[in-house]
Design a protein around this motif. Structure first.
Motif, PDB file in Angstrom:
ATOM      1  N   THR A  61       0.825  -1.213   0.000  1.00  0.00           N
ATOM      2  CA  THR A  61       0.000   0.000   0.000  1.00  0.00           C
ATOM      3  C   THR A  61       0.856   1.257   0.000  1.00  0.00           C
ATOM      4  N   SER A  62       2.150   1.118   0.344  1.00  0.00           N
ATOM      5  CA  SER A  62       2.987   2.318   0.326  1.00  0.00           C
ATOM      6  C   SER A  62       3.615   2.570  -1.051  1.00  0.00           C
ATOM      7  N   VAL A  63       3.361   1.669  -2.004  1.00  0.00           N
ATOM      8  CA  VAL A  63       3.826   1.935  -3.370  1.00  0.00           C
ATOM      9  C   VAL A  63       2.971   3.073  -3.932  1.00  0.00           C
TER      10      VAL A  63
ATOM     11  N   LEU B 109       4.392  -5.429  -6.977  1.00  0.00           N
ATOM     12  CA  LEU B 109       5.122  -6.482  -6.265  1.00  0.00           C
ATOM     13  C   LEU B 109       6.633  -6.231  -6.257  1.00  0.00           C
ATOM     14  N   PRO B 110       7.231  -5.953  -7.430  1.00  0.00           N
ATOM     15  CA  PRO B 110       8.674  -5.666  -7.395  1.00  0.00           C
ATOM     16  C   PRO B 110       9.013  -4.464  -6.519  1.00  0.00           C
ATOM     17  N   ALA B 111       8.159  -3.427  -6.595  1.00  0.00           N
ATOM     18  CA  ALA B 111       8.448  -2.236  -5.797  1.00  0.00           C
ATOM     19  C   ALA B 111       8.334  -2.525  -4.308  1.00  0.00           C
TER      20      ALA B 111
ATOM     21  N   PRO C  22      11.289  -5.254  -1.227  1.00  0.00           N
ATOM     22  CA  PRO C  22      12.100  -5.099  -0.015  1.00  0.00           C
ATOM     23  C   PRO C  22      11.265  -5.200   1.261  1.00  0.00           C
ATOM     24  N   GLY C  23      10.053  -4.633   1.216  1.00  0.00           N
ATOM     25  CA  GLY C  23       9.184  -4.691   2.392  1.00  0.00           C
ATOM     26  C   GLY C  23       8.718  -6.105   2.678  1.00  0.00           C
ATOM     27  N   ILE C  24       8.393  -6.825   1.601  1.00  0.00           N
ATOM     28  CA  ILE C  24       7.975  -8.220   1.773  1.00  0.00           C
ATOM     29  C   ILE C  24       9.142  -9.038   2.318  1.00  0.00           C
ATOM     30  N   ALA C  25      10.332  -8.774   1.767  1.00  0.00           N
ATOM     31  CA  ALA C  25      11.523  -9.485   2.248  1.00  0.00           C
ATOM     32  C   ALA C  25      11.749  -9.179   3.729  1.00  0.00           C
ATOM     33  N   ALA C  26      11.529  -7.920   4.104  1.00  0.00           N
ATOM     34  CA  ALA C  26      11.693  -7.555   5.511  1.00  0.00           C
ATOM     35  C   ALA C  26      10.705  -8.329   6.378  1.00  0.00           C
ATOM     36  N   GLY C  27       9.471  -8.440   5.895  1.00  0.00           N
ATOM     37  CA  GLY C  27       8.462  -9.194   6.632  1.00  0.00           C
ATOM     38  C   GLY C  27       8.854 -10.646   6.787  1.00  0.00           C
ATOM     39  N   ILE C  28       9.395 -11.223   5.710  1.00  0.00           N
ATOM     40  CA  ILE C  28       9.811 -12.625   5.767  1.00  0.00           C
ATOM     41  C   ILE C  28      10.975 -12.786   6.744  1.00  0.00           C
ATOM     42  N   THR C  29      11.903 -11.829   6.718  1.00  0.00           N
ATOM     43  CA  THR C  29      13.039 -11.890   7.641  1.00  0.00           C
ATOM     44  C   THR C  29      12.570 -11.829   9.095  1.00  0.00           C
TER      45      THR C  29
ATOM     46  N   LYS D  50      11.019   2.856   2.805  1.00  0.00           N
ATOM     47  CA  LYS D  50      10.359   4.124   3.157  1.00  0.00           C
ATOM     48  C   LYS D  50      11.110   5.287   2.529  1.00  0.00           C
ATOM     49  N   LEU D  51      12.430   5.206   2.580  1.00  0.00           N
ATOM     50  CA  LEU D  51      13.260   6.270   2.041  1.00  0.00           C
ATOM     51  C   LEU D  51      13.026   6.400   0.542  1.00  0.00           C
ATOM     52  N   LYS D  52      12.887   5.252  -0.109  1.00  0.00           N
ATOM     53  CA  LYS D  52      12.773   5.245  -1.565  1.00  0.00           C
ATOM     54  C   LYS D  52      11.464   5.904  -1.996  1.00  0.00           C
ATOM     55  N   TYR D  53      10.361   5.564  -1.326  1.00  0.00           N
ATOM     56  CA  TYR D  53       9.075   6.032  -1.835  1.00  0.00           C
ATOM     57  C   TYR D  53       8.498   7.216  -1.107  1.00  0.00           C
ATOM     58  N   GLN D  54       8.986   7.493   0.074  1.00  0.00           N
ATOM     59  CA  GLN D  54       8.407   8.628   0.785  1.00  0.00           C
ATOM     60  C   GLN D  54       9.451   9.650   1.159  1.00  0.00           C
TER      61      GLN D  54
END
Lengths: 319, 320, 286
Positions: free
Chosen positions: A192-194, A218-220, A223-230, A311-315
């Motif tokens: 939702t932050s894309v 999804l590609p954008a 990183p957030g999804i990867a963070a969630g998985i981590t 966050k830095l990238k999109y906001q």
């Protein structure tokens, strides 16, 4: 109108209040520091105490040992046997196996549900998805462990005929349930932050909604999804009650998902109550705790880093 | 209305029409269905778990179950001491964690710039604290609160007696839980602080109030719903945790209720764990086990639900 | 950009005392002259937001018990200037300031220790009405309480007097314990004015106090300003030039952080000295 007379303000009050607030604010930082300090402190004897090193040195924890003369050297965790064995390898395998199964189970479901919620669901449907995840997140892990132990294990054994009623897959599935809310929340936030502009640009080129989700959002959000998985993986590695109750707690080295396992966390939980205070076994358990702490610390750090980068990238802002 | 005539798009372009070479797009229905399936699977599992617990547990819960101690080696009677212990545990925890969490949030939000090194360091600590496995908190509670603080008190003041404070006790268990739930309170309070408009704080300062007066008279009263939400979420989290209290104070069976801060206590989650794993006759304890699980579940769900209600009220109040 | 010299020359004489020579004026330095009727004296004021300059060499005098209006396009620095007068900009991290602001001949940046006591003398009304989420009574009483007044009867008396002074008493006297949010927008803003007046400030700063209100409420606020100037020095920022013309005695025109000119309101609106001012008031920009 009469002229009011105000007393000067007490500087002391202001100063003391401010000091109390700023000192208290360091509680979280101090806690993290103390946690590490006090777990590590209790595990120091395995590096320094010669008597304890006899029984459980780092060497003995990491490498194959010949426990009985003439027998094959092996990895074994049997701290209470006549010849105490402290190989931590079976425990690591247990933890990673359980976490792996949990992730294999949770990630597709959580990410799928997040895509549905962020991309396809109408407002009303989303109002239905969120409470499901919140309810799931609200179930205490001891309750999940209970369900796995009493209900799911029997069910799985009846259906698939497992040799061991309590095994890695039984624990892993329920562990996955505990991880789903973390992965879902992070993935949904990321999607939702894309920015809408990115989405619109793709739509304007004639892509349909699914293509936009797959090729742009999804590609954008990756990183957030990867963070969630981590972070989810960190939770799975550290989670205690579920694996303690549902995994069978047998420290065996095996690649099979249907064998019993014993995880690091469950080992600490099961054995700490019975150890001699300050003995080798005690120190080894704290050492395991230290490893667990460092492991989750690193996983958290990576997860946070990825979230902030997104966050830095999109906001254009950092948390 | 004078409509503007759009020139009709030519049906056949003289050049090669690139559109004809585009593949047919999948309608998007299949993938949407696939992701919806994920939701359905999650919902079904949730439904099965809750359904199983409710169906098996609801018949067990009656007034006697809630108000009596266990009998016959956990095969009869009720769970009152575990309920009492849980409530006492989370109350002590709340008293410890809420002030610290609220002050930390105020410091982060009102006293420092979000980009300062100190703020980032504290934030990193909070995030890490939230990710530390609960069993590690148990070790910490044992090593720090019992081994260091408790033993320290004993050596200083109770040198001649056996362990007074240097042993598992409700105070140590609740302090351990308060460290565990600190991030929950901080995050919820910060969310509330963010909703307080700057104009109101400015108005207070412009009237000659100091910063601290503004915080006490304007900021804190207006973030009370958020603080309450944080406290409730912390209680819900704390009530469900077992690993941190296993070595720091919880007991399987006690013939008395905790009276003093250094007493041990019974607790719902721990009760479930021990009954489920160490009962000699699991079939005989099953009904009570299910009843206990349902009570714990209802407790945490009611807490979470009220937190959600307060939070959504707070959000809609600040939305207009 | 105008030089300092140009600014300093831009002083009119229609307002009594505005420009009369005084012994206090520093010798050798051309500038607006200081007179005992000058409630606020600003000299060479530069202001910075984390390194970025927002005000450039502002020098002006504000006469006691007159209405001083600040006009100019948005972003010109008029609100920033207003907020230097009660040091509200102190609350924004990274700001700094050069030059001097004297109120009653006392430098409010170097000469006082307690900012909150300054703010009881220099009250402020904000652009958006911002009552506290408390009762009407508690809103007005707030300033008294935080400044250490505990006597309940005194508080009640002052609240009543203040609300009467703000022409709000008749409308709210039966619902003093109601939430301030139950009032209309215009009433809320007058409540905020009353709240600021309760601590008996000598100077009242108003940052576009009527910009969010309907014409009727605006008229009420303007009437109130006319009444208040009997006892208060008022500095008002406004977007609305008609409003400045209606309520103020002296007007200053700000542009891109500079004060282009200031002087008697009627004069400034009819015969401005600077081209920029003329362009602005005739609506060529802004």
């Amino acid at each position: 109108m009469r002229k009011l007379q105000f007393r000067g303000k007490s500087k002391l009050f202001e100063l003391v209040g401010e000091k109390i607030i700023s000192i208290t604010a360091f509680a979280a930082l101090i806690s993290v520091f103390l946690i590490f300090l006090f777990i590590f402190k209790e595990s120091i004897p395995i590096f320094t105490d010669s008597e304890i090193k006899q029984e459980a040195s780092v060497d003995k924890m990491l490498f194959k040992q010949e426990y009985y003369e003439g027998r094959q050297p092996r990895f074994s965790w049997q701290p209470n046997s006549d010849v105490p064995k402290y190989s931590i390898l079976p425990l690591f395998i247990g933890s990673f196996k359980a976490a792996l199964i949990a992730m294999l189970f949770a990630v597709p479901l959580a990410v799928g549900a997040a895509i549905f919620s962020a991309e396809f669901a109408s407002r009303r449907l989303r109002e239905f998805v969120k409470p499901i995840i919140e309810l799931l997140a609200g179930i205490p892990s001891v309750v999940l462990g209970f369900f796995s132990l009493i209900v799911l294990a029997t069910f799985l054994q009846d259906v698939f005929g497992f040799t061991f009623r309590l095994n890695a897959i039984n624990a892993g599935i329920v562990l996955g349930l505990a991880v789903i809310p973390i992965v879902f929340t992070m993935a949904e936030d990321a999607m939702t932050s894309v920015p809408g502009s990115l989405r619109d640009a793709a739509l304007a080129l004639g892509a349909n909604r699914w293509q936009v989700s797959l090729t742009v959002v999804l590609p954008a959000a990756l990183p957030g999804i990867a963070a969630g998985i981590t972070l989810g993986f960190g939770r799975a590695i550290g989670e205690t009650m579920i694996v303690l109750m549902a995994s069978g707690n047998a420290a065996i080295i095996s690649g099979s998902f249907v064998d019993s396992i014993r995880t690091i966390s469950a080992t600490i939980a099961a054995e700490l109550a019975e150890v001699v205070f300050g003995g080798a076994h005690y120190s080894v358990l704290f050492f395991l705790g230290t490893l667990l702490f460092i492991l989750t610390f690193v996983l958290n750090w990576i997860g946070d880093y990825a979230t902030n980068a997104l966050k830095l990238k999109y906001q254009g802002r950092v948390k | 209305m004078t409509g503007i005539q759009l020139s009709p798009v030519k049906e056949s372009s003289p050049r090669h029409n690139i559109h004809e070479s585009f593949g047919r797009k999948s309608s998007g229905r299949i993938p949407a269905g696939l992701t919806a399936t994920a939701v359905i699977i999650i919902a079904m599992m949730l439904f099965i778990i809750l359904g199983n617990i409710v169906l098996n547990g609801v018949g067990v819960i009656d007034w006697k179950f809630l108000s009596h101690p266990p009998e016959n080696g956990m095969e009869g009677g009720g769970i009152f001491p575990a309920i009492f212990g849980t409530v006492a545990l989370v109350l002590l925890m709340t008293i410890a964690v809420v002030p610290v969490g609220v002050l930390t949030a105020i410091y982060l939000h009102e006293y420092t710039s979000p980009h300062s090194k100190v703020t980032r360091l504290i934030r990193m600590a909070i995030n890490n604290l939230a990710g530390v496995p609960s069993i590690v908190f148990g070790l910490f509670g044992l090593g720090f609160f019992i081994g260091f603080v408790g033993n320290g008190i004993d050596t200083l003041f109770y040198a001649d007696e056996g362990p007074v404070w240097g042993q598992p006790a409700i105070i140590w268990a609740s302090l351990t839980l308060s460290v565990l739930t600190l991030p929950v309170v901080i995050v919820a309070t910060e969310e509330a602080l963010r909703t307080i408009p700057r104009e109101i704080k400015d108005a207070s300062l412009a009237l000659g109030a100091t910063k601290l007066q503004t915080i006490i008279k304007v900021v804190i009263p207006n973030s009370l719903p958020g603080i309450l939400t944080g406290a409730i979420l912390a209680i819900s989290r704390g009530a469900g945790e077992v690993a941190p209290i296993m070595f720091t104070g919880a007991a399987y069976y006690l013939p008395y209720l905790p009276q003093k801060l250094n007493d041990q206590f019974m607790e719902l989650g721990y009760h479930i764990y021990v009954m489920a794993t160490q009962s000699p006759d699991i079939e005989a304890t099953k009904p009570i086990l299910y009843g206990t699980v349902l009570v714990l579940l209802l407790l945490t769900f009611m807490l979470n639900f009220s937190a959600i209600i307060i939070r959504s009220k707070m959000r809609s109040k600040n939305a207009h | 950009m105008p030089t300092d010299k140009e600014i300093n020359l831009a002083i009119k004489t229609e307002v009594p005392y505005l420009n009369e020579p005084s012994a206090n004026s520093s010798a050798g330095q051309p500038g607006p002259h200081i007179n005992e009727a000058h409630k606020v004296v600003v000299r060479d004021l530069d202001f910075f937001y984390s390194g970025q300059q927002a005000l450039f060499g502002i020098s002006l005098n504000i006469v006691e018990k007159k209405v001083f209006a600040l006009i100019g396009p948005s972003g010109c620095g008029k609100s920033t200037f207003l907020r230097t007068l009660n040091r509200m900009n102190d609350t924004i991290p990274g700001t700094s300031l050069k030059g001097s602001i004297k109120i009653d001949n006392l430098d409010i940046y170097k000469g006082i220790k307690d900012v909150s006591s300054l703010r009881t003398r220099v009250g402020m009304v904000f652009q958006k009405s911002n009552p506290f989420p408390k009762s009407i009574f508690e809103n007005v009483a707030y300033g008294l309480r935080v400044n250490g007044i505990k006597d309940k009867r005194l508080i009640a008396e002052v609240v009543e007097e203040t609300l009467k002074g703000a022409f709000l008493w008749e409308e709210v006297k039966d619902k003093l314990d109601h939430s301030a949010y139950a009032l209309s927008g215009g009433q809320q803003q007058r409540l905020c004015i009353a709240r600021a007046l309760a601590v008996q400030p000598e100077i009242l700063l108003m940052d576009e106090p009527a910009s969010a209100l309907d014409p009727l409420s605006t008229a009420k606020i303007e009437d109130l300003i006319n009444e208040l100037k009997k006892n208060h020095t008022i500095v008002i920022v406004t977007h609305n030039m008609q409003q400045a013309a209606r309520v103020s005695d002296v007007t200053a025109f700000f542009y891109e952080g500079y004060m282009i000119e200031y002087g008697d309101t009627r004069k400034l609106f009819t015969k401005p000295e600077k081209k920029k001012t003329e362009d602005y008031i005739t609506g060529r920009f802004g």
